[in-house]
Each structure stands twice: as structure tokens, then as C-alpha cells.
Design a protein around this motif. Structure first.
Motif, PDB file in Angstrom:
ATOM      1  N   GLN A 352       0.833  -1.207   0.000  1.00  0.00           N
ATOM      2  CA  GLN A 352       0.000   0.000   0.000  1.00  0.00           C
ATOM      3  C   GLN A 352       0.871   1.264   0.000  1.00  0.00           C
ATOM      4  OE1 GLN A 352      -2.711   0.076   3.313  1.00  0.00           O
ATOM      5  NE2 GLN A 352      -3.395   2.165   2.924  1.00  0.00           N
ATOM      6  N   VAL A 353       1.924   1.283   0.832  1.00  0.00           N
ATOM      7  CA  VAL A 353       2.799   2.461   0.904  1.00  0.00           C
ATOM      8  C   VAL A 353       3.538   2.671  -0.408  1.00  0.00           C
ATOM      9  CG1 VAL A 353       4.849   3.417   2.021  1.00  0.00           C
ATOM     10  CG2 VAL A 353       3.075   2.347   3.398  1.00  0.00           C
ATOM     11  N   LEU A 354       4.149   1.614  -0.923  1.00  0.00           N
ATOM     12  CA  LEU A 354       4.938   1.752  -2.153  1.00  0.00           C
ATOM     13  C   LEU A 354       4.052   2.079  -3.350  1.00  0.00           C
ATOM     14  CD1 LEU A 354       7.499  -1.170  -1.701  1.00  0.00           C
ATOM     15  CD2 LEU A 354       7.807   1.265  -1.262  1.00  0.00           C
ATOM     16  N   THR A 355       2.866   1.508  -3.390  1.00  0.00           N
ATOM     17  CA  THR A 355       1.938   1.819  -4.484  1.00  0.00           C
ATOM     18  C   THR A 355       1.594   3.295  -4.494  1.00  0.00           C
ATOM     19  OG1 THR A 355       0.977  -0.402  -4.453  1.00  0.00           O
ATOM     20  CG2 THR A 355      -0.354   1.351  -5.433  1.00  0.00           C
ATOM     21  N   HIS A 356       1.300   3.846  -3.316  1.00  0.00           N
ATOM     22  CA  HIS A 356       0.946   5.269  -3.248  1.00  0.00           C
ATOM     23  C   HIS A 356       2.118   6.147  -3.674  1.00  0.00           C
ATOM     24  CE1 HIS A 356      -1.363   8.736  -1.828  1.00  0.00           C
ATOM     25  NE2 HIS A 356      -0.201   9.217  -1.396  1.00  0.00           N
ATOM     26  N   LEU A 357       3.325   5.820  -3.221  1.00  0.00           N
ATOM     27  CA  LEU A 357       4.484   6.643  -3.569  1.00  0.00           C
ATOM     28  C   LEU A 357       4.809   6.542  -5.058  1.00  0.00           C
ATOM     29  CD1 LEU A 357       6.789   5.934  -0.489  1.00  0.00           C
ATOM     30  CD2 LEU A 357       5.381   7.955  -0.911  1.00  0.00           C
ATOM     31  N   LEU A 358       4.709   5.346  -5.605  1.00  0.00           N
ATOM     32  CA  LEU A 358       4.967   5.189  -7.053  1.00  0.00           C
ATOM     33  C   LEU A 358       3.893   5.890  -7.878  1.00  0.00           C
ATOM     34  CD1 LEU A 358       6.143   1.466  -7.153  1.00  0.00           C
ATOM     35  CD2 LEU A 358       7.523   3.465  -7.759  1.00  0.00           C
ATOM     36  N   ASP A 359       2.642   5.761  -7.468  1.00  0.00           N
ATOM     37  CA  ASP A 359       1.565   6.443  -8.192  1.00  0.00           C
ATOM     38  C   ASP A 359       1.761   7.958  -8.152  1.00  0.00           C
ATOM     39  OD1 ASP A 359       0.438   4.065  -8.829  1.00  0.00           O
ATOM     40  OD2 ASP A 359      -1.187   4.158  -7.355  1.00  0.00           O
ATOM     41  N   ASN A 360       2.163   8.491  -7.008  1.00  0.00           N
ATOM     42  CA  ASN A 360       2.431   9.922  -6.910  1.00  0.00           C
ATOM     43  C   ASN A 360       3.580  10.336  -7.820  1.00  0.00           C
ATOM     44  OD1 ASN A 360       0.417  10.564  -5.152  1.00  0.00           O
ATOM     45  ND2 ASN A 360       1.724  11.010  -3.401  1.00  0.00           N
ATOM     46  N   ALA A 361       4.624   9.495  -7.839  1.00  0.00           N
ATOM     47  CA  ALA A 361       5.782   9.819  -8.681  1.00  0.00           C
ATOM     48  C   ALA A 361       5.383   9.901 -10.148  1.00  0.00           C
ATOM     49  CB  ALA A 361       6.878   8.775  -8.477  1.00  0.00           C
ATOM     50  N   VAL A 362       4.564   8.958 -10.601  1.00  0.00           N
ATOM     51  CA  VAL A 362       4.098   8.992 -11.992  1.00  0.00           C
ATOM     52  C   VAL A 362       3.152  10.156 -12.219  1.00  0.00           C
ATOM     53  CG1 VAL A 362       2.773   7.730 -13.728  1.00  0.00           C
ATOM     54  CG2 VAL A 362       4.413   6.508 -12.290  1.00  0.00           C
ATOM     55  N   GLN A 367       7.735  14.322 -17.654  1.00  0.00           N
ATOM     56  CA  GLN A 367       8.758  13.759 -18.535  1.00  0.00           C
ATOM     57  C   GLN A 367       9.963  13.347 -17.701  1.00  0.00           C
ATOM     58  OE1 GLN A 367       9.930  16.758 -21.320  1.00  0.00           O
ATOM     59  NE2 GLN A 367      10.656  18.191 -19.758  1.00  0.00           N
ATOM     60  N   GLY A 368      10.726  12.380 -18.230  1.00  0.00           N
ATOM     61  CA  GLY A 368      11.894  11.913 -17.489  1.00  0.00           C
ATOM     62  C   GLY A 368      11.705  10.496 -17.002  1.00  0.00           C
ATOM     63  N   GLU A 369      11.961  10.243 -15.706  1.00  0.00           N
ATOM     64  CA  GLU A 369      11.940   8.880 -15.207  1.00  0.00           C
ATOM     65  C   GLU A 369      11.483   8.825 -13.762  1.00  0.00           C
ATOM     66  OE1 GLU A 369      15.708   6.986 -14.849  1.00  0.00           O
ATOM     67  OE2 GLU A 369      16.612   8.615 -13.697  1.00  0.00           O
ATOM     68  N   VAL A 370      11.136   7.593 -13.375  1.00  0.00           N
ATOM     69  CA  VAL A 370      10.843   7.263 -11.987  1.00  0.00           C
ATOM     70  C   VAL A 370      11.759   6.103 -11.610  1.00  0.00           C
ATOM     71  CG1 VAL A 370       9.132   6.378 -10.369  1.00  0.00           C
ATOM     72  CG2 VAL A 370       8.454   8.041 -12.116  1.00  0.00           C
ATOM     73  N   LEU A 371      12.477   6.254 -10.489  1.00  0.00           N
ATOM     74  CA  LEU A 371      13.469   5.264 -10.083  1.00  0.00           C
ATOM     75  C   LEU A 371      13.142   4.764  -8.683  1.00  0.00           C
ATOM     76  CD1 LEU A 371      16.248   3.798 -10.298  1.00  0.00           C
ATOM     77  CD2 LEU A 371      17.264   5.878  -9.342  1.00  0.00           C
ATOM     78  N   LEU A 372      13.067   3.432  -8.547  1.00  0.00           N
ATOM     79  CA  LEU A 372      12.899   2.821  -7.223  1.00  0.00           C
ATOM     80  C   LEU A 372      14.185   2.083  -6.886  1.00  0.00           C
ATOM     81  CD1 LEU A 372       9.849   0.992  -5.761  1.00  0.00           C
ATOM     82  CD2 LEU A 372      12.101  -0.030  -5.520  1.00  0.00           C
ATOM     83  N   ARG A 425      -7.027  26.482  -6.504  1.00  0.00           N
ATOM     84  CA  ARG A 425      -8.170  25.999  -7.284  1.00  0.00           C
ATOM     85  C   ARG A 425      -7.755  25.590  -8.691  1.00  0.00           C
ATOM     86  NH1 ARG A 425     -13.096  30.224  -5.740  1.00  0.00           N
ATOM     87  NH2 ARG A 425     -13.096  29.812  -3.493  1.00  0.00           N
ATOM     88  N   THR A 426      -6.562  26.025  -9.101  1.00  0.00           N
ATOM     89  CA  THR A 426      -6.107  25.717 -10.457  1.00  0.00           C
ATOM     90  C   THR A 426      -5.128  24.550 -10.469  1.00  0.00           C
ATOM     91  OG1 THR A 426      -4.332  27.342 -10.215  1.00  0.00           O
ATOM     92  CG2 THR A 426      -6.395  28.103 -11.191  1.00  0.00           C
ATOM     93  N   ARG A 427      -5.089  23.799  -9.376  1.00  0.00           N
ATOM     94  CA  ARG A 427      -4.158  22.678  -9.314  1.00  0.00           C
ATOM     95  C   ARG A 427      -4.491  21.646 -10.384  1.00  0.00           C
ATOM     96  NH1 ARG A 427      -6.020  19.366  -3.896  1.00  0.00           N
ATOM     97  NH2 ARG A 427      -8.201  19.122  -4.479  1.00  0.00           N
ATOM     98  N   ARG A 428      -3.453  20.984 -10.879  1.00  0.00           N
ATOM     99  CA  ARG A 428      -3.619  20.022 -11.961  1.00  0.00           C
ATOM    100  C   ARG A 428      -3.922  18.626 -11.450  1.00  0.00           C
ATOM    101  NH1 ARG A 428       1.366  20.317 -15.850  1.00  0.00           N
ATOM    102  NH2 ARG A 428      -0.006  18.885 -16.965  1.00  0.00           N
ATOM    103  N   HIS A 429      -3.543  18.332 -10.181  1.00  0.00           N
ATOM    104  CA  HIS A 429      -3.689  16.978  -9.655  1.00  0.00           C
ATOM    105  C   HIS A 429      -4.571  17.004  -8.414  1.00  0.00           C
ATOM    106  CE1 HIS A 429      -0.417  15.930 -12.367  1.00  0.00           C
ATOM    107  NE2 HIS A 429       0.283  16.932 -11.852  1.00  0.00           N
ATOM    108  N   GLY A 430      -5.501  16.053  -8.360  1.00  0.00           N
ATOM    109  CA  GLY A 430      -6.402  15.987  -7.216  1.00  0.00           C
ATOM    110  C   GLY A 430      -5.820  15.150  -6.092  1.00  0.00           C
ATOM    111  N   GLY A 431      -6.691  14.822  -5.125  1.00  0.00           N
ATOM    112  CA  GLY A 431      -6.267  13.999  -4.001  1.00  0.00           C
ATOM    113  C   GLY A 431      -6.941  14.441  -2.720  1.00  0.00           C
ATOM    114  N   THR A 432      -6.949  13.550  -1.738  1.00  0.00           N
ATOM    115  CA  THR A 432      -7.611  13.845  -0.464  1.00  0.00           C
ATOM    116  C   THR A 432      -6.680  14.487   0.545  1.00  0.00           C
ATOM    117  OG1 THR A 432      -7.063  11.644   0.391  1.00  0.00           O
ATOM    118  CG2 THR A 432      -9.163  11.888  -0.771  1.00  0.00           C
ATOM    119  N   GLY A 433      -5.377  14.310   0.364  1.00  0.00           N
ATOM    120  CA  GLY A 433      -4.443  14.892   1.312  1.00  0.00           C
ATOM    121  C   GLY A 433      -4.136  13.998   2.510  1.00  0.00           C
ATOM    122  N   ILE A 434      -4.577  12.739   2.479  1.00  0.00           N
ATOM    123  CA  ILE A 434      -4.270  11.852   3.611  1.00  0.00           C
ATOM    124  C   ILE A 434      -3.307  10.736   3.218  1.00  0.00           C
ATOM    125  CG2 ILE A 434      -6.497  12.261   4.704  1.00  0.00           C
ATOM    126  CD1 ILE A 434      -7.371   9.508   3.719  1.00  0.00           C
ATOM    127  N   GLY A 435      -2.987  10.626   1.932  1.00  0.00           N
ATOM    128  CA  GLY A 435      -2.163   9.516   1.463  1.00  0.00           C
ATOM    129  C   GLY A 435      -0.782   9.490   2.090  1.00  0.00           C
TER     130      GLY A 435
END
Length: 628
Positions: A352-362, A367-372, A425-435
């Protein structure tokens, strides 16, 4: 809150008044005692000096008389000369003492007595001098007559006068003692009165404080009851909203998954995939809210078990790679080959933790990369004694992206619940803020932590550590005896479910697994069905009309001997902390939360097979008992 502040002010002012009163009393008493001490010391010192001078005068006068008597009685001229010299020197001593006494501060009584005494002493001195000269000249005069008529009366008067002076000094000392006792009584009275006033004031303050403390305690008790009521209402609300959301979500998620396995054209498959992904995201959102609520209440418990670390990471990377491809991002894994193959921990929470962090990274990288990157190091758990110390493994994982980055002023609140790096209000990415707040608390529960490094426009690096137990020979022995489970398609399964949509979902999932089922709509019908037919497994919902799942389970347990009843699996939308325990405590054998996942249901059926192997009797015996 205002009342509490007022109480504090009242208590502070009250005790300040008591302290001020005690301070005034102390200062007054000290000043009074200082005055008394100075006064008494001065009187005693002066009286001592004056008494000494009076005694010197009295002694000189007495010795002069003695010298005259020696001169009168002796026939030796040399002795008479010595006595005469002594007589004259005593006159000098008397005059010196008289002069010193006159320089002392004198009271009116002392001044009057001295005025009366000095003429007598002068007259006595003259008579004594005349008598001494007659004796020294050895004149034949009636000395005895002179002494009786002149010298003795005058000397007696002087003696009485000087004794009165000494007595007057003693009276002055006694008066000083009387004044001292008076001041002592006044001080005692002052202390007594101040003590009574302080006691009355303290009692009044105590009464006020007691009343306000009682009032405050009542307010705190009311606030506590209100908080408990609110917490209960919150728990009830979460339970109800979780149940109501999971019930339709069970149909959305599972129907979309089942639909994806059918023949679809490209457009239909894209639509179903979107629905499935949205349903999965919605489910993760519900789970995150519930998990955060559990952590806040201190009720989230980890479920450690043996898992394969590399398989977990590979599964995460595969899932994330599909998302990264849509944005043309490079996804890289740096894996420590020294890491153990298997570890013991809560695999689902780590996932659950790694999924959330990877999803946020993507999500935040255009452009560029995501590295774990993952490294492991062995540590020793020193929380227990040396004999029972156990080897553990600390995982250090970093997830780096080349995204937008996080400003410095927003990093501090990044791990606070219900906050986001971008709140505009013009943010591009949503979310609840608890992740991220949930991820950090989960890392802490797993013996580690989570922190971030970031630079705007250059990307972000999340660092996390967790501590897991290593797999020992004892763990291997505990799992070695488990025999592989072969699928069984001839099971008799009863579904007790009141929601028609969920009935259809469960039927389709089980049919996909190769099972046919019977369906009833409430707990009462479920009990009747179990009493009429032999079922291997009962899938029991909890919240139903007529008779709920827990009560239905109790009736089934009462109807069947231990080891001869069906295997009861709770399949419910009640998914809060404690719901699983409540179901198992109510006599159920297993628990599955909605939305039901095919692999979870399949695993529960596998656990039924293990349970069946351990029963004391077989199905034939059950049938004989039931028909007899």
C-alpha cells in the motif's frame, strides 16, 4: 474555555491576596520585633551603665567611711596616712562616676533623685574631709560626738539616696521587660488575628476554588461525554458509510472485472477498463480513509506473514510500468541482490505504501523517469534480552522522480493529514491529502519512517525505512506441513445475502471458480436452508432484515455439533477495525470484506479445505447425524 480562564484568574488573585497578606504580616512583625529589640537593647545597655556608675558611687562612699574608721581606730601613723590617701582617691573615683552619670540620658525621676542626692554627697564629703583632717592631725576632739551628730546622719542620707538611684535603674530594667512582654503580646495578637484572617480568606478561596473546580470538572466531564458521543457517532457514521459505499462498489468492481474477461471490442474494453480502474481507485480511497481513522484511534494492527520481497517489488513495478507507459516515462528498478528472498511482515501495508508513492511519482512527473531503489541491511533487535535477541532486516527504499518538485514552504505540512502541496483551485492533480500522512504512519508502525527531499522543477525523492523479521528454521517448520490444496468443484455453497446485485456478483464470481450456489435473502432463510440441506460452506452477510448474520450464525452453531457444521465465511461490507474480530468471535470461521476479490474468495475456500482435514468426523457422519 472562558470559564476555565476565569477560574484561573480567580485562583491566582485569591492566592496572591493571601500571599500579600502574609507578606505584610511578616514585614510588620519583623519591623515590630526590630524596634522592640533596639529599644530593649538600648534600655538594658543604658541601665547597665547607669547601674554600674551608681554602684561605683555607692562603693566609693562606703569605702570612704571605711577609710575614716581605719583612721579613727588605728594608732599607727603610717596606717593612718595610707587610709587618708585611700580616702582622698575614693573622692576622685566618686566624682568621676558622678560626671559620667550626668552625661548619660536621664529620666525625670533620675534627674530629680540626682538633684536631691548630690547636695547630700557634697555635704557628706565636706564633713568627712573635716573629720579626716582632725584624725590626721591627731587632734584631741570628741570624735565620737562629731560622728554621731554630723557624719553618720549625712552618710546615712547619702547611702539611702544612692540606693534609691540603683533601685531606680532596676525599675527601669523591669519597665523595659514589661514593655517587651507587651510588644510580645501585641505581636502574638497580631499573628493570631492575621492567622484567623488568613484562615478565613483561605477557606473562602478554597470554597471558591472547589466550586469552580467542580464546575470545571463538570464541564470537562460534559466535554468528555460529548467527545465520546461524537466519536461514537463518527464510528457509526464510518461504519454505515463504509457499508453503504462498499455494497454497490462490490458490484461495480467485480462486474467490471468479470466483464473484462468477456469478448469485447477495443472501445468496449477501454470503457470497462476505465470503470474498473475508477472502482479500484474509489476502493483505495475508502480504505485509506478507514485506515487513517484506525490509526488515529490506535486500532490499526499489522498482520505479519511470510512473503517474497522480490515478487512484491516486481508486481509493483509491473503495475506502475503500465501507468508510466501512458505518460512515456522511464521506470527503473535498482534492487539489492543481498536482500533475503523471504521476510516476515505486513506485505499488504508495504504494498500500500509503495503503491501510493509510485503512483504519486508517476502522477507528478510529465517527462523523465521514476526510479525505485532498494537496499537491505541486517540488524539485531535489542528490545528483548540477549538470549531472545532476533535478527531483523531493515529495508531502505527511495523513490525518485523528475517531476515538478515541492516548494520548501510546503514540505513541512506534506505529511500532515488533509493537506496538499498544491491547494490552489487551479491545481492540476487531485487527491484527499491523507495519502502521505497515512504512508508515514504506516512506516512508523513497521518500525521505520518516511521523509522527503525535493527541488522545484528538478524532482522529488521519498526515502523510507521499515524493519522486518527474517525467516528462521522455526518459521519454515511451521509452514512445511501445509499440503498443497487441490481445487474441489463439488462443493455445496449457500449464499446468505439480501442485496440482489451482490447476489448476482457472488454467483458470477463463484461460477467463474467452478462452483454453483444456492441463494437466500436473509438470516432466517439461511438457518432454515442449513437445517434442510447439507452445505459445505455458507457465505454469510452481516446486515440483513429478519435476522442478521451474527444471530443466524449463533442459531446454526446451536443446531450442529462442533466439527459437523458448515464452514461459515463472513462476506460483508462491514470493514472497520474490529469487524473481522467481531465476526470470528461470533462463531464464524473466516472473513472477507466487500468488494470481494476473486483471489481472496479462492483463498478462503482453500482454508475451508484445511479446516475440513482437521475435523473429527467426515461428511458421511454428518449426514447420518442429520437424518437420524
Amino acid at each position: 474555555m472562558n470559564n476555565i480562564v476565569t477560574n484561573k484568574y480567580i485562583i491566582t488573585v485569591g492566592f496572591s491576596m493571601v500571599l500579600l497578606l502574609l507578606l505584610v504580616i511578616t514585614i510588620t512583625g519583623l519591623a515590630r520585633m526590630h524596634v522592640l529589640k533596639t529599644h530593649v537593647n538600648q534600655i538594658v545597655q543604658e541601665n547597665n551603665v547607669k547601674t554600674e556608675l551608681a554602684y561605683r558611687m555607692l562603693g566609693a562612699a562606703r569605702e570612704r567611711v571605711v577609710s575614716l574608721q581605719i583612721m579613727y581606730l588605728t594608732d599607727d601613723p603610717f596606717v593612718r596616712e595610707d587610709a587618708y590617701a585611700r580616702f582622698n582617691s575614693l573622692a576622685s573615683d566618686f566624682m568621676q562616676a558622678r560626671s559620667e552619670l550626668l552625661r548619660m540620658p536621664l529620666s525625670n525621676s533620675e534627674t530629680a533623685l540626682i538633684k536631691y542626692t548630690f547636695p547630700l554627697t557634697r555635704e557628706a564629703s565636706i564633713k568627712q574631709q573635716e573629720f579626716a583632717e582632725l584624725l590626721i592631725d591627731d587632734q584631741k576632739t570628741d570624735i565620737q560626738t562629731l560622728m554621731n551628730q554630723y557624719l553618720i546622719p549625712v552618710q546615712q542620707a547619702v547611702r539611702e539616696s544612692l540606693f534609691k538611684l540603683v533601685k531606680l535603674q532596676r525599675n527601669s530594667s523591669n519597665q523595659a521587660f514589661i514593655e517587651t512582654m507587651k510588644v510580645h503580646r501585641e505581636g502574638y495578637l497580631l499573628v493570631l488575628i492575621s492567622g484567623i484572617l488568613g484562615g478565613i480568606l483561605g477557606l473562602g478561596i478554597a470554597v471558591i476554588v472547589f466550586r469552580h473546580i467542580s464546575c470545571t470538572e463538570k464541564q470537562l466531564l460534559d466535554a468528555k461525554n460529548a467527545a465520546e458521543t461524537a466519536n461514537t457517532a463518527k464510528t457509526d457514521f464510518l461504519a454505515n458509510i463504509s457499508h453503504e459505499l462498499r455494497t454497490p462498489l462490490n458490484a461495480v468492481v467485480n462486474m467490471s472485472h468479470l466483464l473484462m474477461d468477456t469478448k469485447l471490442n477495443i472501445e468496449q474494453k477501454d470503457l470497462v477498463t476505465t470503470v474498473s480502474q475508477s472502482g479500484d481507485e474509489f476502493l483505495r480511497l475508502i480504505d485509506s480513509i478507514l485506515d487513517f481513522s484506525k490509526i488515529e484511534a490506535g486500532k490499526l494492527v499489522l498482520q505479519p506473514k511470510i512473503f517474497k520481497l522480490k515478487s512484491l517489488i516486481d508486481d509493483l513495478m509491473e503495475t506502475t510500468r503500465n501507468k508510466a507507459k501512458l505518460k512515456h516515462l522511464s521506470l527503473t528498478l535498482l534492487y539489492d541482490n543481498q536482500a533475503p528472498e523471504c521476510l516476515i511482515g505486513d506485505m499488504e501495508r508495504l504494498h500500500q505504501v509503495l503503491t501510493h508513492l509510485l503512483d504519486n511519482a508517476v502522477k507528478f512527473t510529465e517527462q523523465g523517469e521514476v526510479l525505485l531503489s532498494l537496499t537491505a541491511r541486517s540488524i539485531t533487535d535489542k528490545s528483548e534480552d540477549i538470549k531472545h535477541a532476533k535478527e531483523q532486516m531493515e529495508l531502505y527504499i527511495t523513490i525518485k522522480d523528475t517531476g515538478v518538485g515541492i516548494p520548501v514552504e510546503r514540505r513541512e505540512r506534506l505529511f500532515q493529514p488533509f493537506t496538499q502541496a498544491d491547494t490552489s483551485r487551479t491545481r492540476r492533480h487531485g487527491g484527499t491529502g491523507i495519502g502521505l500522512a497515512l504512508c508515514k504512519q504506516l512506516c512508523q508502525l513497521m518500525g521505520g519512517t518516511l521523509w522527503v527531499e525535493s527541488e522545484v522543477h528538478y524532482g522529488t525523492i521519498f526515502h523510507l525505512t521499515i524493519t522486518l523479521d527474517t525467516v528462521t528454521d522455526k518459521h519454515k517448520a511451521n509452514t512445511a506441513h501445509v499440503a498443497p490444496i487441490s481445487p474441489i468443484t463439488s462443493l455445496r455453497i449457500l449464499l446468505v445475502e439480501d442485496n440482489q446485485t451482490n447476489q448476482k456478483v457472488a454467483q458470477l464470481i463463484l461460477r467463474k471458480l467452478g462452483y454453483e450456489i444456492d441463494i437466500v435473502s436473509n438470516g432466517l432463510e439461511g438457518v432454515e436452508a442449513v437445517n434442510q440441506h447439507l452445505y459445505d460452506i455458507v457465505l454469510m452477510d452481516i446486515q440483513m432484515p429478519e435476522l442478521d448474520g451474527l444471530e443466524a450464525t449463533r442459531k446454526i452453531l446451536d443446531s450442529w455439533p462442533t466439527g459437523q457444521r458448515p464452514y461459515i465465511i463472513a462476506m460483508t461490507a462491514h470493514a472497520l477495525q474490529g469487524d473481522r474480530e467481531k465476526c470470528l468471535a461470533g462463531g464464524m470461521d473466516d472473513y472477507i470484506a466487500k468488494p470481494v476479490k476473486l483471489e481472496e474468495l479462492e483463498a478462503a475456500i482453500g482454508r475451508w479445505q484445511v479446516w475440513t482435514m482437521n475435523r473429527e468426523t467426515n461428511t458421511q457422519t454428518r449426514q447420518e447425524i442429520h437424518t437420524s
